[in-house]
Design a protein around this motif. Structure first.
Motif, short mmCIF file in Angstrom:
data_model
loop_
_atom_site.label_atom_id
_atom_site.label_comp_id
_atom_site.label_asym_id
_atom_site.label_seq_id
_atom_site.Cartn_x
_atom_site.Cartn_y
_atom_site.Cartn_z
N ASP A 187 22.91 61.37 -80.61
CA ASP A 187 23.37 60.17 -79.91
C ASP A 187 24.21 59.28 -80.84
O ASP A 187 25.23 58.73 -80.42
N GLY A 196 28.06 58.33 -80.30
CA GLY A 196 28.53 56.95 -80.27
C GLY A 196 29.70 56.72 -81.21
O GLY A 196 30.64 55.99 -80.89
N GLU A 245 32.68 58.16 -79.50
CA GLU A 245 33.14 57.31 -78.40
C GLU A 245 33.93 56.10 -78.88
O GLU A 245 34.75 55.55 -78.15
N ARG A 246 33.68 55.67 -80.10
CA ARG A 246 34.44 54.56 -80.67
C ARG A 246 35.74 55.02 -81.32
O ARG A 246 36.45 54.24 -81.92
#
Length: 283
Positions: A60, A64, A67-68
């Motif tokens: 996760d 993340g 995703e950034r």
């Protein structure tokens, strides 16, 4: 330069990311640290507190970062102490996604499993997972002599046998091998060596041996070599710079009589290595 570093973290002392991040930052690397465990201290003390991270939580955190936009400028992924056997698949998946975005990025695996004096000190399944699944997808591996022997089923001790073991490891997938401790019986007294091997040749560097147990020094070594190599793609230069920096760190730590690495005090050795040890071509 940016490196995603997936390895352990400790609050007290320096091991895993708690050893690797600052030296990389000090030489100008933007580090994205992801923790596989979050311990009070390294396991060499025989007792510690804190969690082994669940593989899904590690995944996760990496997602993340992705995703950034954190994968867009990564020059390398570095992995070290894995904590639990499920981390291997998380690392392999992350490397595949990074390389899909940036094919020129490198994956450096420090196959942490043990050493000749202590034997294996990781979960029983991890050495085989490293050998069979993780090492084959790596571009660089940074084993010590014991780990190199385990990975290849060989017994490296001389320069010739260590070269043969490194070639056996390269046949598994990684193009570049850094052997972080070469203790051959015919070396000069009170010395220790490191060897780097890739398609362009093989080099060895010799430094004085300092009588201390330096937990975390292998993590610093892997981090600095990966950083220098990712920047220059020159294994001999990366080897010489890494050896100079790590020796400076160990010299300061030994002089202080400390059980823990003196990373902050040694920071100038990272930023401005004295380059006092020559990487000699052996092939």
């Amino acid at each position: 330069m940016q490196i995603l570093s997936i390895q352990s973290a400790v609050a007290y002392g320096h091991a895993g990311n708690s050893a690797a991040v600052f030296p990389m930052q000090r030489i100008g690397v933007e580090v994205l640290p992801v923790y596989t465990v979050n311990f009070s201290n390294h396991t060499g003390y025989g007792a510690w507190r804190g969690p082994v991270m669940d593989p899904s939580d590690v995944a996760d955190v990496i997602t993340g970062v992705e995703e950034r936009g954190g994968f867009d400028e990564l020059d390398a992924v570095l992995s070290g102490y894995q904590g639990s056997e499920g981390i291997a698949d998380v690392i392999i998946d992350a490397v595949a996604r990074v390389k899909a975005r940036r094919p020129e990025s490198l994956y450096a695996c420090d196959p942490v499993m043990g050493n000749a004096k202590s034997g294996c000190f990781v979960a029983p399944a991890i050495p085989d997972l490293l050998r069979d699944k993780v090492v084959p997808v790596a571009d660089i591996i940074t084993p010590n002599q014991f780990e190199l022997g385990y990975l290849t089923g060989t017994s490296p001790d001389t320069i010739t046998s260590t070269l043969a073991s490194a070639d056996a490891a390269r046949a598994m997938g990684p193009a570049t091998i850094l052997v972080t401790s070469v203790e051959r019986p015919d070396r000069p007294d009170n010395t220790i060596e490191m060897m780097a091997v890739n398609d362009h040749g093989a080099w060895i560097v010799q430094t004085p041996y300092l009588p201390l147990k330096a937990n975390g020094s292998g993590d610093v070594t892997a981090a600095l070599f990966t950083s220098h190599y990712a920047r220059t793609r020159d294994a001999a230069d990366a080897l010489a710079r890494t050896a100079s920096s790590v020796y400076g760190l160990l010299e300061i730590t030994h002089a202080a009589g400390s059980k823990e690495l003196h990373l902050v005090e040694a920071q100038e050795h990272f930023a401005h290595p004295r380059m006092e040890f020559e990487a000699l071509r052996v092939r």
